[in-house]
Design a protein around this motif. Structure first.
Motif, short mmCIF file in Angstrom:
data_model
loop_
_atom_site.label_atom_id
_atom_site.label_comp_id
_atom_site.label_asym_id
_atom_site.label_seq_id
_atom_site.Cartn_x
_atom_site.Cartn_y
_atom_site.Cartn_z
N PHE A 136 -30.10 -32.64 44.11
CA PHE A 136 -29.28 -31.61 43.79
C PHE A 136 -29.80 -31.18 42.46
O PHE A 136 -30.66 -31.75 41.61
CB PHE A 136 -27.93 -32.33 43.58
N PHE A 137 -29.57 -29.88 42.01
CA PHE A 137 -30.18 -29.06 41.03
C PHE A 137 -29.12 -28.34 40.31
O PHE A 137 -27.99 -27.60 40.69
CB PHE A 137 -31.19 -28.10 41.42
N GLN A 192 -34.54 -22.23 45.15
CA GLN A 192 -33.67 -21.15 44.52
C GLN A 192 -34.61 -19.90 44.23
O GLN A 192 -34.67 -18.73 44.58
CB GLN A 192 -33.31 -21.46 43.23
N ILE A 203 -30.35 -30.57 49.78
CA ILE A 203 -29.22 -31.37 49.31
C ILE A 203 -28.94 -32.20 50.43
O ILE A 203 -28.51 -33.49 49.77
CB ILE A 203 -28.05 -30.29 49.19
N PHE A 262 -16.48 -29.08 44.57
CA PHE A 262 -16.99 -28.19 45.58
C PHE A 262 -18.24 -28.69 46.51
O PHE A 262 -18.20 -28.77 47.74
CB PHE A 262 -17.49 -26.69 44.71
N ALA A 263 -19.60 -29.23 45.88
CA ALA A 263 -20.39 -29.43 46.49
C ALA A 263 -20.21 -30.69 47.43
O ALA A 263 -20.54 -30.93 48.57
CB ALA A 263 -21.59 -29.76 45.69
N ILE A 275 -35.58 -27.01 44.76
CA ILE A 275 -34.41 -26.86 45.33
C ILE A 275 -34.93 -25.60 46.19
O ILE A 275 -34.06 -25.62 47.24
CB ILE A 275 -33.18 -26.71 44.62
N HIS A 331 -18.35 -30.18 50.59
CA HIS A 331 -19.43 -29.90 51.54
C HIS A 331 -20.14 -30.74 52.25
O HIS A 331 -20.61 -30.79 53.40
CB HIS A 331 -20.01 -28.64 51.08
N HIS A 332 -20.76 -31.76 51.37
CA HIS A 332 -21.92 -32.54 51.79
C HIS A 332 -21.64 -34.10 52.13
O HIS A 332 -22.16 -34.70 52.64
CB HIS A 332 -23.05 -32.53 50.87
N CYS A 383 -32.12 -24.59 50.68
CA CYS A 383 -31.17 -25.53 49.84
C CYS A 383 -30.34 -26.47 50.56
O CYS A 383 -30.26 -27.63 50.11
CB CYS A 383 -30.49 -24.48 48.89
N ALA A 384 -29.75 -25.87 51.58
CA ALA A 384 -28.79 -26.80 52.15
C ALA A 384 -29.60 -28.17 52.68
O ALA A 384 -29.06 -29.42 52.66
CB ALA A 384 -28.46 -25.97 53.41
N LEU A 422 -25.05 -18.71 37.90
CA LEU A 422 -25.23 -19.63 38.91
C LEU A 422 -24.42 -21.02 38.94
O LEU A 422 -24.78 -21.67 39.70
CB LEU A 422 -26.76 -19.67 39.23
N GLY A 423 -23.90 -21.21 37.90
CA GLY A 423 -23.43 -22.48 37.75
C GLY A 423 -22.03 -22.60 38.04
O GLY A 423 -21.50 -23.93 38.33
#
Ligand SMILES: Nc1ncnc2c1ncn2[C@@H]1O[C@H](COP(=O)(O)OP(=O)(O)OP(=O)(O)O)[C@@H](O)[C@H]1O
Ligand SMILES: [Mg+2]
Lengths: 521, 347
Positions: free
Chosen positions: A345-346, A317, A340, A368-369, A315, A372-373, A336-337, A354-355
């Motif tokens: 996805f990771f 990171q 995705i 959340f994700a 991903i 956005h996507h 990352c963007a 980070l979670g």
């Protein structure tokens, strides 16, 4: 040695613990089991005098240590009484080195200066501190440079450091362990259990929380089962079996999922060649691996041999070298963007760092994700570029997830920071599956999840894999789980692919492969 | 469940304010004057305070570089005055031009801040400070032509204060005033402030706003969720700068003058103070914090003057005023930073 009488703890209107009584003698290893949110961590926090307990209104009941009533208002006092705790979410200082973390507030000083000045002013003797740290690490069979900073180390190394910090104390009398084995593999776990046994033989009392009943039964003298904050049973471990304990916890027996259908040769969705990731303590040194479309691939290795670095590298990171092709396109340097957007996805093994957005609600975290996507949660009456969220749809989805994943909470508006560890993990998995990626890489998906919810989550993985065709890569230390749901299992050794095994292969073969012995395929 | 404990500073300050109000009534200071003034000051300073919110929520910290935004606003206003636009058109043109200039300033400012991760507040302070001499040079040499803005003697270089009487002074203050007995409620001004607040509030409920907050709360998480951190931070800086530029236009029209040269230097501090009093928590500052904070801060400011005048020697008024406001800020900060400054999960 330790005695609790009628401990009650409430978080606002909710009851987390209700008249909990228990006793632990010196040299006893006492197991504590229960479903997610049954109050295990809360009980340990009370024993350790954590500030969260004070801030949320304290507790009722009597807490006796060596026959004296105690009521700690801060962990300092508990530590002074010889109590040590390993937290579910780690409490290490990322900027400090391993040695500093292990010996925090117990650094070795120069004897000359110590003789002249009080302890607070002693000058830290770095070499002897490092020596002491190395000795402790050696007791845990961990080969690690004590001078590196902790922040960059992988999760299981940090778990060991956290344990090392507690067991290196000379004045330790009661050790509280909150799911210390959740991300350790069998070999590491055995190592830890042996160490704990030898501690107990020295007269240290241990309270041990885990969701792995096997090791509880193997290690503990007695065990207490919690259900919804109440003690439902307290018995000798010798007299109980996994089945009876499960029934006490869940009230019903748990059916283990397993799959039958196997894919074989669909084209690779992701392939890496000479893949090198420099993730401290978990490096990959040139991995060649293909992930086929629609399959569930397991990745297993000893800790430190690179299984956790795969997802983090793919991903972006952690930076990597080598070649990476996702869905036929070369993506050797995408942020990352971009990854995705391409359907990857990771989920990292880090939960709190980070979670999650700990201060936000369950609802916000789950979508959340996805918000956005993709356009799924955008309000239909507004133009999409305005990205107005459709609160009703989001709420409906969150409620659906709470029911489906069995997240124990007060409602979708509860803030995630207040959930128990396992329930936080469920929120994360709901978050990932809400995005519905084409390829999902998960590290330690069932970390801290109870036996019932684990099956539910594994089942969900199988479901999305079957119905939506999601490719799933699971890096885990639980061989048993991988064997039940994967199509293939990749075994890594020293940061390289060692073998790809069929899940039906027997345990011995896996053990050999994991420890780096050549296997015939 | 932490809510009551968390709002202690606000409650104490409100109580203190009530006490001062009592004192004012006892000293026969007209209540209508206090309230009218409080409302005007709330709305005229509110937008400036509001401008701090995006950067704070994106985790950049308090925008001590507010002078950058203010200069953008001043430039916009000077241009309109120079082109002799007056009335509502003048004001709207000033706001629009200020916003455009602020976008440019903000993106450069944001780019600089992205390079100094972790030290944004102090960097912003110094950017603000070093920007002022630069603009001073500009004001002294700018080729503006309207003689109302230039030094009367010599006809070159800008005056330090430019009266707006002939252009758009009090345009919002006098728009739709509602008179109830002795009270005058500046509806236009309040409406403008309310609209700005609403826009900011709505922005933070949109997906982009949520992403910005996520960046402020947990950068690593936001990155793993595929959010462009640098762009979010830059966007936050641009937004803050634009709102700040609009804020100074509102402030100037209410005040009636444009103040150039060193005037913008210290503007960030009262705004930051107001926000702190309002109980803002980094990353989770809401519009409500802005409104409460601005109201408490400025009403206290208004009351402390006459109170000190009557109770102490008149010369003490300013000292008393500073002592009081800064003391209260310190109190609010002590409370917010208590318990290891750990942000409270429950708002
Ligand atoms: N700070 C808090 N505020 C409000 N409720 C809380 C807080 N901490 C825990 N709870 C609630 O208390 C209950 C018990 O939580 P606890 O963390 O003790 O569970 P646990 O047994 O450790 O579960 P897990 O196995 O998932 O770690 C949960 O229902 C949780 O929602
Ligand atoms: Mg727990």
């Amino acid at each position: 040695m330790l005695e609790l009488r009628n401990i009650n703890k409430r978080f606002g209107p909710e009851t987390a613990l209700e008249s909990v009584s228990m006793e632990i003698g010196a040299g006893e290893i006492h197991g504590l089991v229960g479903l997610n949110g049954s109050g295990k961590s809360t009980l340990l926090n009370i024993l350790f005098g954590s500030t969260t307990i004070q801030e949320t209104g304290g507790y009722d009941g009597t807490y006796l240590l060596d026959g004296r009533v105690r009521r700690f208002s801060s962990p300092c006092q508990a530590i002074r009484c010889g109590i040590g705790m390993v937290h579910q979410e780690f409490a290490l200082i990322p900027e400090m080195t391993v040695a500093e973390n292990i010996l925090i507030s117990r650094e070795k000083g120069y004897p000359f200066i110590d003789a002249l000045f009080p302890r607070q002013f002693s000058l830290v003797d770095r070499t002897s501190s490092a020596m002491a740290a190395r000795q402790t690490l050696h007791r845990l069979n961990l080969d690690l440079d004590p001078d590196q900073t902790t922040g960059r180390l992988s999760m299981n190394v940090r778990q060991f450091i956290e344990i090392a910090r507690e067991i290196s104390r000379d004045d330790l009398r009661l050790l509280l362990l909150d799911e210390p084995t959740a991300i350790l593999n069998t070999a590491d776990t055995d190592q830890l259990l042996t160490t704990l046994r030898s501690l107990a033989d020295k007269g240290i009392a241990i309270l041990f929380v885990s969701h792995r009943l096997q090791e509880i039964l193997q290690l503990c003298d007695r065990l207490t089962v919690l259900r919804e904050g109440r003690v439902v049973s307290c018995c000798a471990a010798r007299d109980s079996s996994i089945d009876t304990v499960t029934r006490l916890m869940v009230r019903e027996s748990v059916v283990k999922v397993s799959r039958t259908q196997r894919h074989t040769d669909s084209p690779p969705i992701l392939s890496v060649r000479d893949f090198r990731v420099r993730m401290a303590g978990e490096e990959l040194h040139g991995l060649d691996l293909d992930v086929h479309r629609n399959e569930i691939l397991g990745i297993i290795s000893l800790s430190g041999h690179g299984k956790l670095a795969f997802g983090a590298g793919v991903i972006g990171q952690v930076p990597f070298c080598g070649r990476l092709r996702l869905a036929g396109e070369d993506c050797s340097s995408s942020p990352c963007a971009a990854m995705i957007r391409k359907g990857l996805f990771f989920l990292s093994e880090e939960r709190s760092q980070l979670g999650l957005l700990l201060q936000h609600t369950i609802m916000d975290n789950i979508v959340f994700a996805a918000l956005h996507h993709n356009k799924r949660f955008h309000h239909p009456h507004w133009p999409h570029w305005l990205q107005v969220p459709d609160q009703k749809a989001i709420r409906r989805h969150a409620e659906h997830c709470i029911a489906e994943y069995d997240i124990r909470c007060t409602g979708p508006l509860q803030s995630v920071g207040n959930l128990s560890g396992g329930n936080q993990q469920k929120v994360r998995i709901a978050h990932a599956l809400t995005l519905s990626p084409q390829l999902l890489i998960v590290n330690e998906p069932t970390r801290g999840i109870d036996i019932a919810a684990k099956e539910r989550i594994l089942n969900l993985f199988l479901d999305v894999n079957h119905s939506e065709g999601t490719t799933i890569v699971i890096a885990s230390s639980e061989l048993d789980e991988l064997k039940r749901i994967c199509d293939r299992i990749a075994v890594l050794y020293r940061g390289r692919l060692h073998a790809i095994l069929d899940p039906a292969a027997d345990d011995l073969l896996f053990t050999q492969a994991i420890s780096g012995e050549p296997v015939l395929q | 469940m932490n809510a009551p404990r968390q709002h202690i500073p606000q409650l104490v300050i409100a109580l203190f304010l009530a006490l001062m109000m009592g004192g004012a009534i006892w000293l026969k200071i007209p209540l209508s004057w206090v309230i009218n003034d409080a409302l005007v000051r709330l709305a005229m300073n509110g937008v400036l305070v509001l401008s701090l919110v995006p950067m704070l929520n994106a985790g950049i910290g308090i925008n001590f570089g507010l002078p950058v935004a203010v200069v953008a606003g001043l430039l916009g206003m000077c241009l309109t005055v120079n082109w002799k636009m007056t009335g509502l058109t003048g004001f709207v043109a000033a706001v629009l031009m200020a916003a455009v200039i602020a976008v440019i300033f903000g993106s450069v400012f944001g780019r600089i801040l992205n390079r100094v991760r972790g030290r944004e507040e102090i960097t912003a302070t110094f950017i603000g400070f070093s920007f002022i001499p630069l603009t001073n040079f500009f004001w002294a040499t700018a080729p503006f032509t309207n003689p109302a803005m230039l030094w009367p003697i010599g006809g070159k270089g800008m005056r330090p204060t430019i009266g707006l009487k002939s252009s758009f002074a009090k345009i919002l203050n006098d728009f739709l005033p509602l008179e109830i007995g002795p009270f005058v409620i500046p509806c236009g001004l309040l409406l403008f402030f309310a609209c700005s607040c609403l826009l900011v509030h709505l922005f933070f409920r949109s997906a982009t706003g949520k992403a910005m907050q996520a960046v402020g709360e947990n950068e690593g998480y936001a990155r793993l969720c595929g959010i462009d951190i640098d762009w979010m931070r830059q966007l936050a800086t641009i937004l803050s700068t634009v709102i700040g530029a609009v804020g100074i236009c509102v402030y100037a029209q209410s005040y009636g003058f444009i103040e150039l040269y060193d005037a913008p230097m210290m503007l960030a501090f009262p705004a930051a103070s107001a926000l702190l009093i309002g109980g803002s928590i980094a990353g989770r500052t809401s519009v409500l914090n802005v409104i409460i904070g601005t109201f408490l801060f400025h009403t206290m400011y208004i009351l402390s003057g006459p109170l000190a005048n009557d109770l102490l020697v008149p010369e003490m008024a300013e000292i008393f005023r500073l002592l009081l406001t800064n003391g209260v800020i310190l109190f609010a900060m002590l409370h917010a930073g208590g318990r290891n400054g750990k942000p409270c999960p429950a708002m």
